[in-house]
Scaffold this motif. Structure first.
Motif, PDB file in Angstrom:
ATOM      1  N   GLY A  43     -20.089  -2.608  20.531  1.00 27.14           N
ATOM      2  CA  GLY A  43     -19.419  -1.568  19.603  1.00 27.14           C
ATOM      3  C   GLY A  43     -19.482  -0.787  18.991  1.00 27.14           C
ATOM      4  N   ALA A  44     -21.362  -0.893  18.859  1.00 27.51           N
ATOM      5  CA  ALA A  44     -21.577   0.143  17.496  1.00 27.51           C
ATOM      6  C   ALA A  44     -22.224   1.463  18.886  1.00 27.51           C
ATOM      7  CB  ALA A  44     -22.565  -0.689  17.027  1.00 27.51           C
ATOM      8  N   ILE A  45     -22.512   0.919  19.772  1.00 27.46           N
ATOM      9  CA  ILE A  45     -22.424   1.989  20.460  1.00 27.46           C
ATOM     10  C   ILE A  45     -21.384   3.150  21.300  1.00 27.46           C
ATOM     11  CG2 ILE A  45     -23.619   2.535  22.870  1.00 27.46           C
ATOM     12  CD1 ILE A  45     -25.424   1.000  21.380  1.00 27.46           C
ATOM     13  N   ALA A  46     -22.142   4.982  20.581  1.00 25.10           N
ATOM     14  CA  ALA A  46     -20.638   5.830  20.925  1.00 25.10           C
ATOM     15  C   ALA A  46     -20.859   6.387  21.961  1.00 25.10           C
ATOM     16  CB  ALA A  46     -21.097   6.534  19.773  1.00 25.10           C
ATOM     17  N   ALA A  53     -10.241  17.588  31.746  1.00 24.26           N
ATOM     18  CA  ALA A  53      -8.956  17.880  30.928  1.00 24.26           C
ATOM     19  C   ALA A  53      -8.528  19.171  31.298  1.00 24.26           C
ATOM     20  CB  ALA A  53      -9.112  17.698  29.745  1.00 24.26           C
ATOM     21  N   ASP A  54      -7.322  18.943  32.669  1.00 23.22           N
ATOM     22  CA  ASP A  54      -7.155  20.274  33.274  1.00 23.22           C
ATOM     23  C   ASP A  54      -7.867  21.912  32.936  1.00 23.22           C
ATOM     24  OD1 ASP A  54      -5.083  19.005  32.418  1.00 23.22           O
ATOM     25  OD2 ASP A  54      -3.960  19.667  31.625  1.00 23.22           O
ATOM     26  N   GLY A  55      -9.023  20.554  34.305  1.00 23.76           N
ATOM     27  CA  GLY A  55     -10.079  22.026  34.282  1.00 23.76           C
ATOM     28  C   GLY A  55     -11.233  22.351  33.264  1.00 23.76           C
ATOM     29  N   ALA A  56     -10.485  22.500  31.714  1.00 21.38           N
ATOM     30  CA  ALA A  56     -11.818  22.322  30.697  1.00 21.38           C
ATOM     31  C   ALA A  56     -12.688  20.573  30.534  1.00 21.38           C
ATOM     32  CB  ALA A  56     -10.980  22.716  29.400  1.00 21.38           C
ATOM     33  N   PRO A  57     -14.106  20.668  30.389  1.00 18.50           N
ATOM     34  CA  PRO A  57     -14.490  19.708  29.469  1.00 18.50           C
ATOM     35  C   PRO A  57     -14.006  18.967  27.824  1.00 18.50           C
ATOM     36  CG  PRO A  57     -15.974  21.378  29.131  1.00 18.50           C
ATOM     37  CD  PRO A  57     -14.437  22.135  29.892  1.00 18.50           C
ATOM     38  N   LEU A  58     -13.708  17.627  28.099  1.00 15.64           N
ATOM     39  CA  LEU A  58     -13.517  17.102  26.932  1.00 15.64           C
ATOM     40  C   LEU A  58     -14.296  15.588  26.623  1.00 15.64           C
ATOM     41  CD1 LEU A  58     -11.118  16.490  25.074  1.00 15.64           C
ATOM     42  CD2 LEU A  58      -9.925  15.215  26.532  1.00 15.64           C
ATOM     43  N   LEU A  59     -14.864  15.869  25.889  1.00 14.51           N
ATOM     44  CA  LEU A  59     -15.808  14.939  25.481  1.00 14.51           C
ATOM     45  C   LEU A  59     -15.578  13.554  24.437  1.00 14.51           C
ATOM     46  CD1 LEU A  59     -18.779  13.593  25.239  1.00 14.51           C
ATOM     47  CD2 LEU A  59     -19.314  15.061  23.277  1.00 14.51           C
ATOM     48  N   VAL A  60     -15.556  12.095  25.141  1.00 13.68           N
ATOM     49  CA  VAL A  60     -14.929  11.414  24.454  1.00 13.68           C
ATOM     50  C   VAL A  60     -15.900  10.023  24.016  1.00 13.68           C
ATOM     51  CG1 VAL A  60     -13.207   9.274  24.145  1.00 13.68           C
ATOM     52  CG2 VAL A  60     -12.765  11.568  25.681  1.00 13.68           C
ATOM     53  N   MET A  61     -16.154   9.731  22.368  1.00 12.14           N
ATOM     54  CA  MET A  61     -17.202   9.020  22.153  1.00 12.14           C
ATOM     55  C   MET A  61     -16.438   8.309  21.957  1.00 12.14           C
ATOM     56  SD  MET A  61     -20.087  11.286  21.971  1.00 12.14           S
ATOM     57  CE  MET A  61     -20.616  10.581  21.359  1.00 12.14           C
ATOM     58  N   THR A  62     -16.336   7.144  22.085  1.00 12.00           N
ATOM     59  CA  THR A  62     -15.689   5.977  22.667  1.00 12.00           C
ATOM     60  C   THR A  62     -16.926   4.708  22.214  1.00 12.00           C
ATOM     61  OG1 THR A  62     -13.982   4.567  23.611  1.00 12.00           O
ATOM     62  CG2 THR A  62     -16.112   5.153  25.269  1.00 12.00           C
ATOM     63  N   SER A  63     -16.280   3.836  21.988  1.00 10.04           N
ATOM     64  CA  SER A  63     -17.470   2.182  21.504  1.00 10.04           C
ATOM     65  C   SER A  63     -17.736   1.987  22.681  1.00 10.04           C
ATOM     66  CB  SER A  63     -16.103   1.921  20.256  1.00 10.04           C
ATOM     67  OG  SER A  63     -17.007   0.475  20.654  1.00 10.04           O
ATOM     68  N   GLY A  64     -19.067   1.356  22.681  1.00 11.47           N
ATOM     69  CA  GLY A  64     -19.294   0.733  23.972  1.00 11.47           C
ATOM     70  C   GLY A  64     -18.127  -0.420  24.027  1.00 11.47           C
ATOM     71  N   ALA A  65     -17.382  -0.901  23.128  1.00 14.58           N
ATOM     72  CA  ALA A  65     -16.687  -1.648  23.587  1.00 14.58           C
ATOM     73  C   ALA A  65     -15.416  -2.059  24.254  1.00 14.58           C
ATOM     74  CB  ALA A  65     -16.664  -2.613  22.451  1.00 14.58           C
ATOM     75  N   LEU A 113     -13.540  14.025  21.235  1.00 13.34           N
ATOM     76  CA  LEU A 113     -12.612  13.190  20.450  1.00 13.34           C
ATOM     77  C   LEU A 113     -13.090  11.493  20.672  1.00 13.34           C
ATOM     78  CD1 LEU A 113      -9.273  12.978  22.961  1.00 13.34           C
ATOM     79  CD2 LEU A 113      -9.664  14.639  20.405  1.00 13.34           C
ATOM     80  N   ILE A 114     -13.184  11.250  19.181  1.00  9.66           N
ATOM     81  CA  ILE A 114     -13.733   9.672  18.689  1.00  9.66           C
ATOM     82  C   ILE A 114     -13.171   8.721  18.175  1.00  9.66           C
ATOM     83  CG2 ILE A 114     -15.719   9.251  16.906  1.00  9.66           C
ATOM     84  CD1 ILE A 114     -16.152  12.131  16.198  1.00  9.66           C
ATOM     85  N   ASP A 115     -13.296   8.172  18.265  1.00  7.30           N
ATOM     86  CA  ASP A 115     -12.769   6.328  18.824  1.00  7.30           C
ATOM     87  C   ASP A 115     -12.492   6.045  18.078  1.00  7.30           C
ATOM     88  OD1 ASP A 115     -11.489   4.050  19.265  1.00  7.30           O
ATOM     89  OD2 ASP A 115     -13.485   3.231  21.197  1.00  7.30           O
ATOM     90  N   THR A 116     -11.828   6.050  17.301  1.00  4.84           N
ATOM     91  CA  THR A 116     -11.436   5.490  15.907  1.00  4.84           C
ATOM     92  C   THR A 116     -12.414   3.441  14.727  1.00  4.84           C
ATOM     93  OG1 THR A 116      -8.776   4.567  16.064  1.00  4.84           O
ATOM     94  CG2 THR A 116      -9.470   6.926  14.925  1.00  4.84           C
ATOM     95  N   TRP A 117     -12.020   3.200  16.513  1.00  2.00           N
ATOM     96  CA  TRP A 117     -12.794   1.948  16.369  1.00  2.00           C
ATOM     97  C   TRP A 117     -14.604   1.684  15.997  1.00  2.00           C
ATOM     98  CZ3 TRP A 117     -10.956  -2.741  17.063  1.00  2.00           C
ATOM     99  CH2 TRP A 117     -11.976  -4.230  17.364  1.00  2.00           C
ATOM    100  N   THR A 149     -12.157  14.844  16.450  1.00  2.89           N
ATOM    101  CA  THR A 149     -10.856  14.736  16.199  1.00  2.89           C
ATOM    102  C   THR A 149     -11.011  12.928  16.266  1.00  2.89           C
ATOM    103  OG1 THR A 149      -9.988  16.334  16.680  1.00  2.89           O
ATOM    104  CG2 THR A 149      -8.476  14.288  16.504  1.00  2.89           C
ATOM    105  N   PRO A 150     -10.447  12.044  14.975  1.00  4.38           N
ATOM    106  CA  PRO A 150     -10.838  10.261  15.061  1.00  4.38           C
ATOM    107  C   PRO A 150      -9.143  10.523  16.058  1.00  4.38           C
ATOM    108  CG  PRO A 150     -11.419  11.139  13.694  1.00  4.38           C
ATOM    109  CD  PRO A 150     -10.662  12.019  13.867  1.00  4.38           C
ATOM    110  N   VAL A 151      -8.948   9.406  16.973  1.00  4.18           N
ATOM    111  CA  VAL A 151      -8.733   8.500  18.151  1.00  4.18           C
ATOM    112  C   VAL A 151      -8.627   7.464  18.029  1.00  4.18           C
ATOM    113  CG1 VAL A 151      -7.412  11.457  18.398  1.00  4.18           C
ATOM    114  CG2 VAL A 151      -8.961  10.103  20.137  1.00  4.18           C
ATOM    115  N   ASP A 152      -7.381   6.646  18.392  1.00  2.00           N
ATOM    116  CA  ASP A 152      -6.836   5.794  19.434  1.00  2.00           C
ATOM    117  C   ASP A 152      -7.744   5.636  21.450  1.00  2.00           C
ATOM    118  OD1 ASP A 152      -6.987   4.196  17.311  1.00  2.00           O
ATOM    119  OD2 ASP A 152      -4.878   4.134  17.320  1.00  2.00           O
ATOM    120  N   VAL A 153      -8.330   5.126  21.528  1.00  2.00           N
ATOM    121  CA  VAL A 153      -9.197   5.414  23.351  1.00  2.00           C
ATOM    122  C   VAL A 153      -7.994   4.681  23.798  1.00  2.00           C
ATOM    123  CG1 VAL A 153     -10.720   7.203  22.406  1.00  2.00           C
ATOM    124  CG2 VAL A 153     -11.066   4.988  22.628  1.00  2.00           C
ATOM    125  N   GLU A 154      -7.188   3.506  23.625  1.00  4.45           N
ATOM    126  CA  GLU A 154      -7.362   2.428  24.562  1.00  4.45           C
ATOM    127  C   GLU A 154      -6.082   1.746  23.589  1.00  4.45           C
ATOM    128  OE1 GLU A 154      -9.932  -0.695  24.923  1.00  4.45           O
ATOM    129  OE2 GLU A 154     -10.090  -1.965  23.344  1.00  4.45           O
TER     130      GLU A 154
END
Length: 154
Positions: A43-46, A53-65, A113-117, A149-154
Motif C-alpha cells: 500500500g505504500a507504493i505509489a 481521459a477523452d484523449g488527454a493523459p491523466l496520471l493517477v497515483m494510486t496506492s499499490g493496495a 490525481l492522487i489516491d488519498t489512501w 488533486t487528492p481523490v478516492d480512486v476505488e
C-alpha cells in the motif's frame, strides 16, 4: 543511473523534493515487486498509472493496495471516459516507459490525481522514470510536486 532517472532526479531537486532516486537490483514493474525489494507494505507504493481521459493523459497515483475504478475517476475528473493508455501514449505523454513512470519529469505537465489512501503512510515510494528506480516521498510532498488533486480512486 538510467537517463530518465537523471531527468526525474533533476525535476525533484528543482521542485524542492527531499527524496533521492534509488536504483533497485531488479525491475519493479508492479507494486508487489517494488514492495518486496523495498521491504515495505504494498500500500505504500505509489503506482503511476497513465490513462487516456477523452484523449488527454491523466496520471493517477494510486496506492499499490488499490485498483482504479475508472468510472469513479472519470466522474471525478469530469471526463466522459477513462481507459488504460497504450505504451506509446504513455511514452509520448511522459517520456518514460510503463513500469517506471515517475510523477514528475515529463515533457509537459500532466493532470494528476492522487489516491488519498497514500496519506496513511509516513513514507511512500514512487517510480523514478525507469523500471529499476524509485524514490521516497510523502503524500503531502507528492501532492505538492505534482500539483495533484487528492481523490478516492476505488
Amino acid at each position: 543511473m538510467p537517463a530518465n532517472a537523471v531527468i526525474v532526479q533533476a525535476a525533484l531537486r528543482e521542485l524542492g523534493a527531499t527524496g533521492e532516486i534509488v536504483v533497485l537490483p531488479e525491475k519493479a514493474p508492479t507494486a508487489a515487486t517494488a514492495a518486496a525489494q523495498l521491504g515495505c507494505e504494498v500500500g505504500a507504493i505509489a503506482n503511476s498509472l497513465v490513462f487516456d481521459a477523452d484523449g488527454a493523459p491523466l496520471l493517477v497515483m494510486t496506492s499499490g493496495a488499490h485498483r482504479v475504478d475508472v468510472e469513479l475517476v472519470a466522474r471525478t475528473a469530469g471526463v466522459r471516459s477513462v481507459r488504460r493508455a497504450t505504451p506509446e501514449f504513455v511514452r509520448q505523454a511522459t517520456g518514460q516507459p510503463i513500469g517506471g513512470v515517475a510523477p514528475v519529469g515529463h515533457p509537459s505537465p500532466i493532470r494528476t490525481l492522487i489516491d488519498t489512501w497514500l496519506s496513511k503512510y509516513d513514507v511512500v515510494w514512487a517510480a523514478g522514470g525507469h523500471p529499476h528506480t524509485v524514490f521516497p516521498t510523502t503524500f503531502d510532498e507528492l501532492v505538492r510536486i505534482t500539483g495533484g488533486t487528492p481523490v478516492d480512486v476505488e
